[in-house]
Design a protein around this motif. Structure first.
Motif, PDB file in Angstrom:
ATOM      1  N   PRO A  18       0.814  -1.223   0.000  1.00 55.18           N
ATOM      2  CA  PRO A  18       0.000   0.000   0.000  1.00 55.18           C
ATOM      3  C   PRO A  18       0.846   1.271   0.000  1.00 55.18           C
ATOM      4  CG  PRO A  18      -0.794  -1.570   1.637  1.00 55.18           C
ATOM      5  CD  PRO A  18       0.524  -2.087   1.161  1.00 55.18           C
ATOM      6  N   ALA A  19       0.244   2.339  -0.478  1.00 50.90           N
ATOM      7  CA  ALA A  19       0.916   3.637  -0.515  1.00 50.90           C
ATOM      8  C   ALA A  19       1.010   4.224   0.890  1.00 50.90           C
ATOM      9  CB  ALA A  19       0.161   4.589  -1.430  1.00 50.90           C
ATOM     10  N   HIS A  20       1.935   5.163   1.052  1.00 50.92           N
ATOM     11  CA  HIS A  20       2.073   5.904   2.301  1.00 50.92           C
ATOM     12  C   HIS A  20       2.045   7.387   1.952  1.00 50.92           C
ATOM     13  CE1 HIS A  20       3.989   7.597   5.926  1.00 50.92           C
ATOM     14  NE2 HIS A  20       3.562   6.508   6.546  1.00 50.92           N
ATOM     15  N   PRO A  21       1.433   8.233   2.781  1.00 47.56           N
ATOM     16  CA  PRO A  21       1.306   9.658   2.419  1.00 47.56           C
ATOM     17  C   PRO A  21       2.637  10.396   2.234  1.00 47.56           C
ATOM     18  CG  PRO A  21       0.564   9.231   4.685  1.00 47.56           C
ATOM     19  CD  PRO A  21       0.701   7.913   4.017  1.00 47.56           C
ATOM     20  N   LEU A  22       3.736   9.883   2.774  1.00 49.46           N
ATOM     21  CA  LEU A  22       5.028  10.546   2.628  1.00 49.46           C
ATOM     22  C   LEU A  22       5.826  10.048   1.417  1.00 49.46           C
ATOM     23  CD1 LEU A  22       6.283  10.697   6.342  1.00 49.46           C
ATOM     24  CD2 LEU A  22       5.140  12.488   5.020  1.00 49.46           C
ATOM     25  N   ASN A  23       5.295   9.082   0.704  1.00 52.48           N
ATOM     26  CA  ASN A  23       6.020   8.512  -0.436  1.00 52.48           C
ATOM     27  C   ASN A  23       6.385   9.559  -1.482  1.00 52.48           C
ATOM     28  OD1 ASN A  23       5.894   5.996   0.680  1.00 52.48           O
ATOM     29  ND2 ASN A  23       4.495   5.119  -0.841  1.00 52.48           N
ATOM     30  N   GLN A  24       7.553   9.359  -2.096  1.00 51.50           N
ATOM     31  CA  GLN A  24       7.999  10.197  -3.218  1.00 51.50           C
ATOM     32  C   GLN A  24       7.956   9.348  -4.478  1.00 51.50           C
ATOM     33  OE1 GLN A  24      11.155  11.967  -0.041  1.00 51.50           O
ATOM     34  NE2 GLN A  24      11.896  11.856  -2.142  1.00 51.50           N
ATOM     35  N   TYR A  25       7.204   9.808  -5.461  1.00 45.14           N
ATOM     36  CA  TYR A  25       6.906   8.989  -6.620  1.00 45.14           C
ATOM     37  C   TYR A  25       8.084   8.925  -7.602  1.00 45.14           C
ATOM     38  CZ  TYR A  25       2.342  10.218  -4.693  1.00 45.14           C
ATOM     39  OH  TYR A  25       1.290  10.449  -3.847  1.00 45.14           O
ATOM     40  N   GLY A  26       8.085   7.831  -8.357  1.00 45.96           N
ATOM     41  CA  GLY A  26       9.111   7.644  -9.377  1.00 45.96           C
ATOM     42  C   GLY A  26       9.451   6.175  -9.530  1.00 45.96           C
ATOM     43  N   GLU A  27      10.335   5.898 -10.460  1.00 44.64           N
ATOM     44  CA  GLU A  27      10.779   4.525 -10.716  1.00 44.64           C
ATOM     45  C   GLU A  27      12.296   4.508 -10.855  1.00 44.64           C
ATOM     46  OE1 GLU A  27       8.542   1.480 -13.150  1.00 44.64           O
ATOM     47  OE2 GLU A  27      10.191   1.912 -14.541  1.00 44.64           O
ATOM     48  N   ALA A  28      12.927   3.477 -10.293  1.00 47.34           N
ATOM     49  CA  ALA A  28      14.385   3.354 -10.369  1.00 47.34           C
ATOM     50  C   ALA A  28      14.776   1.887 -10.391  1.00 47.34           C
ATOM     51  CB  ALA A  28      15.044   4.053  -9.183  1.00 47.34           C
ATOM     52  N   GLU A  29      15.903   1.625 -11.019  1.00 40.57           N
ATOM     53  CA  GLU A  29      16.466   0.281 -11.049  1.00 40.57           C
ATOM     54  C   GLU A  29      17.855   0.329 -10.419  1.00 40.57           C
ATOM     55  OE1 GLU A  29      18.300  -2.555 -14.486  1.00 40.57           O
ATOM     56  OE2 GLU A  29      16.202  -1.944 -14.776  1.00 40.57           O
ATOM     57  N   GLY A  30      18.163  -0.671  -9.639  1.00 44.55           N
ATOM     58  CA  GLY A  30      19.480  -0.707  -8.996  1.00 44.55           C
ATOM     59  C   GLY A  30      19.677  -1.988  -8.219  1.00 44.55           C
ATOM     60  N   ILE A  31      20.816  -2.083  -7.544  1.00 40.09           N
ATOM     61  CA  ILE A  31      21.156  -3.246  -6.727  1.00 40.09           C
ATOM     62  C   ILE A  31      20.618  -3.021  -5.319  1.00 40.09           C
ATOM     63  CG2 ILE A  31      23.050  -4.607  -5.762  1.00 40.09           C
ATOM     64  CD1 ILE A  31      24.691  -3.716  -8.237  1.00 40.09           C
ATOM     65  N   LEU A  32      19.864  -3.982  -4.819  1.00 40.31           N
ATOM     66  CA  LEU A  32      19.237  -3.856  -3.505  1.00 40.31           C
ATOM     67  C   LEU A  32      20.215  -4.215  -2.387  1.00 40.31           C
ATOM     68  CD1 LEU A  32      16.477  -3.355  -2.042  1.00 40.31           C
ATOM     69  CD2 LEU A  32      16.153  -5.838  -2.125  1.00 40.31           C
ATOM     70  N   VAL A  33      20.414  -3.287  -1.461  1.00 42.54           N
ATOM     71  CA  VAL A  33      21.208  -3.547  -0.259  1.00 42.54           C
ATOM     72  C   VAL A  33      20.528  -2.869   0.921  1.00 42.54           C
ATOM     73  CG1 VAL A  33      23.421  -3.717  -1.490  1.00 42.54           C
ATOM     74  CG2 VAL A  33      22.697  -1.508  -0.563  1.00 42.54           C
ATOM     75  N   GLY A  34      20.880  -3.292   2.115  1.00 38.28           N
ATOM     76  CA  GLY A  34      20.332  -2.623   3.282  1.00 38.28           C
ATOM     77  C   GLY A  34      20.155  -3.542   4.460  1.00 38.28           C
ATOM     78  N   GLY A  35      19.280  -3.114   5.378  1.00 35.83           N
ATOM     79  CA  GLY A  35      19.040  -3.861   6.604  1.00 35.83           C
ATOM     80  C   GLY A  35      19.092  -2.948   7.796  1.00 35.83           C
ATOM     81  N   ASN A  36      19.640  -3.458   8.880  1.00 30.59           N
ATOM     82  CA  ASN A  36      19.702  -2.704  10.123  1.00 30.59           C
ATOM     83  C   ASN A  36      20.628  -1.511   9.965  1.00 30.59           C
ATOM     84  OD1 ASN A  36      20.999  -2.346  13.077  1.00 30.59           O
ATOM     85  ND2 ASN A  36      18.898  -3.090  13.219  1.00 30.59           N
ATOM     86  N   PHE A  37      20.060  -0.310  10.102  1.00 25.05           N
ATOM     87  CA  PHE A  37      20.766   0.933   9.799  1.00 25.05           C
ATOM     88  C   PHE A  37      22.034   1.094  10.641  1.00 25.05           C
ATOM     89  CE2 PHE A  37      19.561   5.632   8.652  1.00 25.05           C
ATOM     90  CZ  PHE A  37      20.639   5.671   7.786  1.00 25.05           C
ATOM     91  N   SER A  38      21.920   0.892  11.944  1.00 20.80           N
ATOM     92  CA  SER A  38      23.070   1.095  12.826  1.00 20.80           C
ATOM     93  C   SER A  38      24.164   0.074  12.573  1.00 20.80           C
ATOM     94  CB  SER A  38      22.634   1.037  14.293  1.00 20.80           C
ATOM     95  OG  SER A  38      21.968  -0.169  14.589  1.00 20.80           O
ATOM     96  N   VAL A  39      23.797  -1.140  12.182  1.00 23.01           N
ATOM     97  CA  VAL A  39      24.806  -2.183  11.937  1.00 23.01           C
ATOM     98  C   VAL A  39      25.626  -1.875  10.693  1.00 23.01           C
ATOM     99  CG1 VAL A  39      25.167  -4.613  11.352  1.00 23.01           C
ATOM    100  CG2 VAL A  39      23.567  -4.002  13.158  1.00 23.01           C
ATOM    101  N   PHE A  40      24.956  -1.555   9.562  1.00 31.38           N
ATOM    102  CA  PHE A  40      25.779  -1.335   8.368  1.00 31.38           C
ATOM    103  C   PHE A  40      26.498   0.010   8.402  1.00 31.38           C
ATOM    104  CE2 PHE A  40      21.605  -0.030   6.357  1.00 31.38           C
ATOM    105  CZ  PHE A  40      21.956   1.250   5.923  1.00 31.38           C
ATOM    106  N   CYS A  41      25.964   0.973   9.161  1.00 29.51           N
ATOM    107  CA  CYS A  41      26.706   2.231   9.322  1.00 29.51           C
ATOM    108  C   CYS A  41      28.006   2.000  10.088  1.00 29.51           C
ATOM    109  CB  CYS A  41      25.853   3.270  10.042  1.00 29.51           C
ATOM    110  SG  CYS A  41      24.733   4.172   8.949  1.00 29.51           S
ATOM    111  N   GLY A  42      28.011   0.998  10.952  1.00 30.21           N
ATOM    112  CA  GLY A  42      29.214   0.672  11.705  1.00 30.21           C
ATOM    113  C   GLY A  42      30.330   0.090  10.865  1.00 30.21           C
TER     114      GLY A  42
END
Length: 336
Positions: A190-214
């Motif tokens: 579902p949509a969220h009111p703060l969403n910013q519209y558009g389309e992009a292609e790329g490599i997916l990475v991420g997870g726990n913010f504090s862990v990968f920032c470390g």
């Protein structure tokens, strides 16, 4: 003079060796581990905190009902200062799971703390030469970052407790099981009111913010691949809005934020709000992310959430489409 030239050559070679992992691996294509078949072995290891024995056994029961053969690592239930054994013991289980040809995937029993202690004990080349699905989230983000840095995809998903609680026929568990069998997922949320519209292609990475920032700037940092085009997903638990603000600006200072092709904001839990005049975490993040000319979606079902933690294939090429009515995330079958 010859000794001087020899010394210069030695220093040059030493610099190459020291800088090889971060530079060379970032240029390599990210490979997908082989799909699993009925009867394949899944190693269960504990690279972080001590797991609950009953939950591990219940998670293994679900794997058996799916037709897999779970095998526990030698130190899976060890305890050392809150960790599941010493760093050497936990690393030895990881090395065993990667080296053993009969093991086809590696499931982490739980998160917590301590995965970062394992990294220096598991060379990046071990991930690259033994491509296997690594499964987990939260603290396991550190291992996902290492595996993607080495050029291998991994699965950000719930561990033994989550798999056990959701059960054999659960719809989200089914999505995870399909990935193991080689089917890449597509999500429509579902949509969220703060969403910013558009389309992009790329490599997916991420997870726990504090862990990968470390891991910032290290050889184990998957954000070193930012020039290849990344779509980043973030989530966390127990981190205040001010700390998440600091993490976000760390990405800005490093030049990462301006190079991202898309951002997926997952669940943030167990934090105090309001804080510094912001209503909640999404409100704070939107204050800064709204200035990026890229698609951004909020409240994506990933992270520390009792209801939904969709499996995300780290290192996989994806298309993120954020529209007024909904968000669509499609994992590509080919990583080109």
């Amino acid at each position: 003079m010859k000794d001087m030239r020899r010394g210069v050559r030695y220093c040059f070679l030493l610099v190459l060796l020291l800088t090889f992992p971060a530079a060379a691996y970032a240029q390599q294509t990210i490979v997908r581990p082989p799909a699993l078949s009925y009867g394949d072995t899944i190693a269960v290891i504990s690279p972080s905190s001590v797991p609950d024995t009953a939950m591990v056994m219940k998670g293994c029961s679900v794997l058996r009902q799916w037709g897999y053969v779970p095998v526990l690592g030698p130190h899976v239930f060890h305890s050392y200062h809150g960790f599941a054994g010493t760093a050497d013991e936990r690393a030895s289980d990881m090395l065993w799971a990667l080296r053993d040809p009969s093991v086809k995937a590696v499931l982490c029993s739980r998160g917590g703390d301590g995965a970062v202690q394992v990294l220096r004990r598991v060379p990046l080349e071990m991930f690259r030469t033994n491509p296997k699905w690594l499964i987990g989230f939260s603290d396991v983000t550190a291992l996902h970052s290492a595996e993607v840095s080495a050029g291998v995809m991994s699965i950000h998903y719930s561990m033994c407790d989550g798999i056990a609680l959701r059960g054999v026929r659960d719809t989200v568990n089914t999505l995870f099981r399909k990935i193991l069998s080689g089917e890449m997922p597509a999500y429509h949320v579902p949509a969220h009111p703060l969403n910013q519209y558009g389309e992009a292609e790329g490599i997916l990475v991420g997870g726990n913010f504090s862990v990968f920032c470390g891991l910032a700037g290290s050889d184990y940092d998957f954000l070193n691949r930012v020039d290849e085009g990344l779509i980043l997903f973030i989530e966390d638990t127990g981190e205040s809005m001010s700390k998440v603000d600091r993490m976000l600006h760390q990405l800005e200072i490093r030049g990462i934020l301006s190079k991202l092709r898309g951002v997926i904001v997952g669940h943030f839990s167990k934090y105090k709000c309001p804080e510094n005049g912001f209503h909640d975490m999404y409100d704070m993040l939107h204050e800064y992310l709204q200035h990026l000319p890229i698609p951004v979606c909020y409240d994506f079902p990933v992270g520390h959430h009792s209801g939904f933690n969709y499996p995300m294939v780290e290192g996989c090429r994806v298309t993120l489409t954020v529209r007024q009515d909904s968000t669509y995330l499609r994992h590509h079958a080919e990583n080109r």
